[in-house]
Design a protein around this motif. Structure first.
Motif, PDB file in Angstrom:
ATOM      1  N   ALA A 106       0.833  -1.208   0.000  1.00  0.00           N
ATOM      2  CA  ALA A 106       0.000   0.000   0.000  1.00  0.00           C
ATOM      3  C   ALA A 106       0.862   1.250   0.000  1.00  0.00           C
ATOM      4  O   ALA A 106       0.569   2.227  -0.704  1.00  0.00           O
ATOM      5  CB  ALA A 106      -0.939  -0.011   1.205  1.00  0.00           C
ATOM      6  N   ILE A 107       1.934   1.232   0.782  1.00  0.00           N
ATOM      7  CA  ILE A 107       2.867   2.368   0.806  1.00  0.00           C
ATOM      8  C   ILE A 107       3.514   2.538  -0.564  1.00  0.00           C
ATOM      9  O   ILE A 107       3.627   3.658  -1.087  1.00  0.00           O
ATOM     10  CB  ILE A 107       3.934   2.151   1.896  1.00  0.00           C
ATOM     11  CG1 ILE A 107       3.294   2.205   3.283  1.00  0.00           C
ATOM     12  CG2 ILE A 107       5.053   3.191   1.782  1.00  0.00           C
ATOM     13  CD1 ILE A 107       4.185   1.669   4.394  1.00  0.00           C
ATOM     14  N   ALA A 108       3.942   1.436  -1.156  1.00  0.00           N
ATOM     15  CA  ALA A 108       4.608   1.483  -2.460  1.00  0.00           C
ATOM     16  C   ALA A 108       3.718   2.096  -3.525  1.00  0.00           C
ATOM     17  O   ALA A 108       4.206   2.774  -4.435  1.00  0.00           O
ATOM     18  CB  ALA A 108       5.037   0.070  -2.870  1.00  0.00           C
ATOM     19  N   GLY A 109       2.414   1.906  -3.422  1.00  0.00           N
ATOM     20  CA  GLY A 109       1.501   2.413  -4.442  1.00  0.00           C
ATOM     21  C   GLY A 109       0.867   3.739  -4.112  1.00  0.00           C
ATOM     22  O   GLY A 109       0.000   4.216  -4.849  1.00  0.00           O
ATOM     23  N   SER A 110       1.300   4.360  -3.002  1.00  0.00           N
ATOM     24  CA  SER A 110       0.651   5.592  -2.548  1.00  0.00           C
ATOM     25  C   SER A 110       1.419   6.842  -2.963  1.00  0.00           C
ATOM     26  O   SER A 110       2.643   6.830  -3.070  1.00  0.00           O
ATOM     27  CB  SER A 110       0.522   5.567  -1.025  1.00  0.00           C
ATOM     28  OG  SER A 110      -0.106   6.743  -0.548  1.00  0.00           O
ATOM     29  N   LYS A 111       0.688   7.921  -3.157  1.00  0.00           N
ATOM     30  CA  LYS A 111       1.291   9.240  -3.396  1.00  0.00           C
ATOM     31  C   LYS A 111       1.310  10.099  -2.133  1.00  0.00           C
ATOM     32  O   LYS A 111       1.903  11.174  -2.116  1.00  0.00           O
ATOM     33  CB  LYS A 111       0.500   9.995  -4.483  1.00  0.00           C
ATOM     34  CG  LYS A 111       0.682   9.461  -5.888  1.00  0.00           C
ATOM     35  CD  LYS A 111       2.058   9.814  -6.442  1.00  0.00           C
ATOM     36  CE  LYS A 111       2.180   9.494  -7.920  1.00  0.00           C
ATOM     37  NZ  LYS A 111       3.517   9.856  -8.464  1.00  0.00           N
ATOM     38  N   ARG A 112       0.631   9.639  -1.091  1.00  0.00           N
ATOM     39  CA  ARG A 112       0.538  10.401   0.154  1.00  0.00           C
ATOM     40  C   ARG A 112       0.720   9.434   1.320  1.00  0.00           C
ATOM     41  O   ARG A 112      -0.167   8.644   1.645  1.00  0.00           O
ATOM     42  CB  ARG A 112      -0.816  11.113   0.265  1.00  0.00           C
ATOM     43  CG  ARG A 112      -1.069  12.184  -0.801  1.00  0.00           C
ATOM     44  CD  ARG A 112      -0.167  13.392  -0.577  1.00  0.00           C
ATOM     45  NE  ARG A 112      -0.413  14.466  -1.536  1.00  0.00           N
ATOM     46  CZ  ARG A 112       0.229  14.618  -2.684  1.00  0.00           C
ATOM     47  NH1 ARG A 112       1.152  13.714  -3.039  1.00  0.00           N
ATOM     48  NH2 ARG A 112      -0.022  15.633  -3.475  1.00  0.00           N
ATOM     49  N   VAL A 113       1.899   9.495   1.944  1.00  0.00           N
ATOM     50  CA  VAL A 113       2.232   8.592   3.046  1.00  0.00           C
ATOM     51  C   VAL A 113       2.495   9.412   4.303  1.00  0.00           C
ATOM     52  O   VAL A 113       3.279  10.372   4.285  1.00  0.00           O
ATOM     53  CB  VAL A 113       3.470   7.734   2.709  1.00  0.00           C
ATOM     54  CG1 VAL A 113       3.940   6.942   3.926  1.00  0.00           C
ATOM     55  CG2 VAL A 113       3.156   6.790   1.547  1.00  0.00           C
ATOM     56  N   ALA A 114       1.815   9.042   5.380  1.00  0.00           N
ATOM     57  CA  ALA A 114       2.021   9.691   6.670  1.00  0.00           C
ATOM     58  C   ALA A 114       2.998   8.859   7.487  1.00  0.00           C
ATOM     59  O   ALA A 114       2.700   7.722   7.845  1.00  0.00           O
ATOM     60  CB  ALA A 114       0.692   9.832   7.410  1.00  0.00           C
ATOM     61  N   GLY A 306      10.311   2.027  -5.472  1.00  0.00           N
ATOM     62  CA  GLY A 306      10.580   0.696  -6.007  1.00  0.00           C
ATOM     63  C   GLY A 306      11.987   0.217  -5.758  1.00  0.00           C
ATOM     64  O   GLY A 306      12.488  -0.684  -6.447  1.00  0.00           O
ATOM     65  N   ARG A 307      12.649   0.778  -4.760  1.00  0.00           N
ATOM     66  CA  ARG A 307      13.994   0.346  -4.380  1.00  0.00           C
ATOM     67  C   ARG A 307      13.898  -0.734  -3.301  1.00  0.00           C
ATOM     68  O   ARG A 307      12.859  -0.885  -2.656  1.00  0.00           O
ATOM     69  CB  ARG A 307      14.806   1.528  -3.827  1.00  0.00           C
ATOM     70  CG  ARG A 307      14.799   2.800  -4.664  1.00  0.00           C
ATOM     71  CD  ARG A 307      15.531   2.661  -5.988  1.00  0.00           C
ATOM     72  NE  ARG A 307      15.888   3.972  -6.522  1.00  0.00           N
ATOM     73  CZ  ARG A 307      15.256   4.581  -7.522  1.00  0.00           C
ATOM     74  NH1 ARG A 307      14.221   3.976  -8.104  1.00  0.00           N
ATOM     75  NH2 ARG A 307      15.653   5.764  -7.940  1.00  0.00           N
ATOM     76  N   PRO A 308      14.971  -1.459  -3.039  1.00  0.00           N
ATOM     77  CA  PRO A 308      14.968  -2.391  -1.904  1.00  0.00           C
ATOM     78  C   PRO A 308      14.640  -1.645  -0.610  1.00  0.00           C
ATOM     79  O   PRO A 308      15.167  -0.560  -0.369  1.00  0.00           O
ATOM     80  CB  PRO A 308      16.406  -2.935  -1.887  1.00  0.00           C
ATOM     81  CG  PRO A 308      16.874  -2.770  -3.303  1.00  0.00           C
ATOM     82  CD  PRO A 308      16.247  -1.512  -3.798  1.00  0.00           C
TER      83      PRO A 308
END
Length: 316
Positions: A106-114, A306-308
């Motif tokens: 979900a984080i990887a696909g998000s544009k807004r992460v808290a 998309g990095r390790p």
């Protein structure tokens, strides 16, 4: 060859921002966009850099963080907000990758992460799996306490401690029980209400120990500390940064120094119990500026790019 991602840290002069910058500075897959120190309060220059970035990391007070988000006028720039402003806001993904199955994706696909607060991560890591498994009732009346380095209190507390002739070795705070982390504690643990939370700071710069005491006979009759340990160990098996330590019947453990994981992105969980099996204690050990702040932000950045997940981070 990996394309260099443009990263702008809005508020890089603060404690969290500086540590994020240090973790990114040596990476050849990152281009840091640096604001001229004389233009840190220049709204136009901040807007230009925010919109030039692939990812903007906000290390600002809540209202300033909201302002920065409002300055982004494109649909390309992603945001990691390290403030409290958006942690339970609709449309924002909570940046604790190990919190639940699918959270890292979900984080990887998000544009807004808290980015999470430092204190909530220990509680969430300890309690959420128990609530999800039905071992701990969602209405359990829990308490949560611990000690953190003074860097967790922000710039003013850092200045006070570093300038004090005789700083307090142990300073409880949050004694009105209205701490800013309480909303995310309730939402992301799965508890119906937040725990009674009583933090403290010690006379050391960074690192933390957080405690979840459980009177099993009262909150979950029939539940054992060994069952708690086994469930947590199974839940975090294979995780890079969250580790469950061996179940040991010990009176004390010298490794439980709040500074033990400083400089790393690791969070360790210990489970202790009384001989009768009626009392249990879950202890979370981590760096309040590592997994508790800057390290978590870099881990989230890695996922979004998309990095390790471990790029630029140090496990213990």
């Amino acid at each position: 060859m990996t394309t260099r991602a443009k990263i702008y840290i809005d508020g890089e002069a603060g404690t969290t921002g500086l540590q994020i910058r240090d973790r990114l500075a040596a990476r050849d897959d990152i281009e840091l966009l640096i604001i001229d120190p004389d233009k840190r309060k220049d709204l136009g220059e901040r807007k230009r850099l925010l919109n030039a970035a692939d990812v903007a990391i906000l290390c600002l007070p809540d209202e300033a963080a909201k302002e920065s988000v409002g300055l982004i006028d494109n649909d390309r720039t992603a945001v990691i907000d390290a403030s409290t402003a958006h942690r339970v806001a609709p449309g924002w993904t909570y940046g604790f990758a190990e919190m639940a199955a699918g959270q890292a994706e979900a984080i990887a696909g998000s544009k807004r992460v808290a980015n999470p607060g430092c204190w909530p991560q220990g509680l969430i890591a300890a309690v959420r799996p128990l609530v999800e498994a039905g071992l701990l009732p969602a209405d359990a009346p829990l308490t949560y306490n611990g000690v953190s380095g003074y860097s967790g209190g922000g710039r003013k507390m850092v200045e006070d401690y570093q300038s004090a002739a005789d700083p307090s070795p142990f300073l409880p705070y949050g004694l009105t029980f209205k701490h800013k982390h309480l909303p995310e504690m309730a939402v992301y643990t799965g508890l119906g209400r937040p725990p009674q939370f009583q933090p403290a700071v010690g006379d050391f710069a960074q690192g933390m120990l957080a405690f979840v005491p459980l009177r099993l006979w009262a909150v979950a009759p029939g539940l054992t500390a060994k069952a708690i340990h086994d469930l947590l160990a199974d839940r975090y098996a294979g995780e890079t940064f969250v580790k469950v330590m061996p179940f040991e019947p010990v009176e004390r453990l010298t490794g439980l120094d709040p500074r033990a994981l400083n400089g790393t992105n690791e969070l360790r969980l210990h489970v202790f119990a009384d001989a009768a099996g009626e009392e249990a204690l879950i202890v979370a050990l981590y760096d309040n500026l590592g997994k508790g702040a800057s390290g978590a932000a870099v881990q989230n950045l890695n996922l979004m790019l998309g990095r390790p997940a471990a790029a630029g981070l140090v496990p213990a």
